[in-house]
Scaffold this active site. Structure first.
Site, PDB file in Angstrom:
ATOM      1  CE1 TYR A  30      -3.384  -2.634  -0.006  1.00 32.75           C
ATOM      2  CE2 TYR A  30      -3.920  -2.092   2.267  1.00 32.75           C
ATOM      3  CZ  TYR A  30      -4.168  -2.816   1.121  1.00 32.75           C
ATOM      4  OH  TYR A  30      -5.200  -3.721   1.105  1.00 32.75           O
ATOM      5  CG  ASP A 190     -16.327  -1.838  -2.938  1.00 26.58           C
ATOM      6  OD1 ASP A 190     -15.979  -0.657  -3.003  1.00 26.58           O
ATOM      7  OD2 ASP A 190     -17.129  -2.350  -3.749  1.00 26.58           O
ATOM      8  CG  PHE A 197     -23.076   2.821  -1.602  1.00 26.02           C
ATOM      9  CD1 PHE A 197     -23.331   2.551  -2.934  1.00 26.02           C
ATOM     10  CD2 PHE A 197     -22.777   1.756  -0.764  1.00 26.02           C
ATOM     11  CE1 PHE A 197     -23.286   1.262  -3.438  1.00 26.02           C
ATOM     12  CE2 PHE A 197     -22.726   0.459  -1.248  1.00 26.02           C
ATOM     13  CZ  PHE A 197     -22.979   0.207  -2.590  1.00 26.02           C
ATOM     14  CD  GLN A 198     -21.032  10.192  -1.294  1.00 26.06           C
ATOM     15  OE1 GLN A 198     -21.603  11.060  -0.632  1.00 26.06           O
ATOM     16  NE2 GLN A 198     -19.844   9.719  -0.966  1.00 26.06           N
ATOM     17  CE  LYS A 200     -32.832  14.868  -6.099  1.00 18.76           C
ATOM     18  NZ  LYS A 200     -34.300  14.824  -6.376  1.00 18.76           N
TER      19      LYS A 200
END
Length: 329
Positions: A30, A190, A197-198, A200
């Protein structure tokens, strides 16, 4: 997730520890090894090594950036040499004498199950590694590896790490039943859809500020499926008195099985607080059913034919029910 400098990373780690966090997941490769180096420096500067559970991984090519592509065969894969040099270097970078959990990062199909499990067990015997984990590997390989280990007095895998979220549920097909059988914990990654995933409201705020989605695959728009599942997550979030879509996404996987420890990341302390909020949220069966109805998932054959384990579903499979009346209460 974007970039951070060392000072910002340490501030986030401090907030994580002060909030009660004690498990940090990383890997040999990483950020071109900087992840392990910074974590090691942070633990040493805070004198916290004994309080932290460190999980790292081998298999990934962690020297490609240094020696060049096509020249680092000894620094990647599941073979003994790769394992030896990776653990040697991880211990040095982390400034520690032991690794709490060492993962096989992914299965390369080039080393035998016997070689891998024998080599890993030696590290446990030496005290360099305490527990073994496996990531991104077929369920049949993990099953064979754990059967070999337990049958020969070796150390089995005790935790599985892989991709799983409310939109991508392949994890449920074979991985969860396998983990249940062997008593393994689950560490899904994930869980928040890679930042996609947001709600509106959140997307409108980003648009207003001239921002796109900051995801592992770059800045982009949500897909139709991501929009639908995000709206569903927002609806459930409202029922729990929160605006955090990510908290519901985390709560979803934690509600689906036992011993689930989601891997989450972020750059801001406010993101960390939202993730912690998920620990207090317990979804109802109705909310889980609603979320899963948005994007249907086919578990596939043979489970969609014979059914799942009655010990979990509390009801007989179709074929069994045709022959006898059985109670699983």
């Amino acid at each position: 997730m974007g970039s951070m400098n060392k000072e910002q990373a340490f501030e986030l780690l401090d907030a994580f520890y002060e909030a009660g966090g004690n498990c940090i997941d990383t890997a040999n490769s990483y950020q071109n090894e900087e992840s392990e180096i910074w974590i090691g420096e942070w633990m040493k500067s805070r004198k916290l090594r004994d309080q932290i559970v460190i999980a790292t991984k081998f298999t990934g090519d962690y020297k490609k950036y240094e020696v060049g592509g096509g020249k680092s065969a000894n620094y990647c894969g599941n073979h003994k040499h790769s394992l030896h040099v990776s653990v040697r270097d991880s211990l040095r970078k982390l400034q520690t004498d032991w690794i709490d959990i060492l993962y096989v990062h992914w299965w390369d199909y080039m080393s035998s199950i016997e070689e891998v499990m024998d080599s890993l067990h030696i590290l446990v015997q030496q005290g360099k590694v305490l527990y073994l984990g496996v990531s991104d590997t077929p369920a049949w390989v993990v099953s064979a590896a754990n059967y070999y280990a337990t049958s020969h007095g070796k150390t089995p895998f005790s935790i599985y790490q892989g991709k799983w979220n409310v939109l991508n549920r392949d994890f449920e097909r074979d991985i969860i039943p396998m983990a249940r059988h062997f008593g393994m914990a689950l560490a899904p990654w994930d869980v928040m859809g890679g930042g996609r995933f947001q709600s509106k409201k959140a997307m409108e705020e980003r648009k207003k500020n001239g921002e796109g989605l900051r995801t592992v695959s770059g800045t982009s728009k949500q897909t139709d499926k991501e929009v639908k599942i995000s709206e569903a997550l927002a609806k459930v979030a409202e029922e729990h008195g929160t605006e955090s879509v990510t908290a519901i996404a985390i709560a979803y996987v934690r509600s689906k099985a036992k011993n689930v420890f989601p891997l989450v990341g972020g750059r801001k302390i406010e993101h960390l607080k939202q993730n912690i909020e998920a620990l207090s949220i317990k979804l109802t069966p109705e909310q889980i059913e609603y979320l899963e109805s948005i994007i249907p998932f086919d578990v596939g054959f043979p489970t969609n034919f014979i059914g799942d384990d009655p010990a979990v579903t509390k009801k007989a499979s179709l074929l069994t029910a045709m022959s006898a009346q059985i109670s699983f209460d």
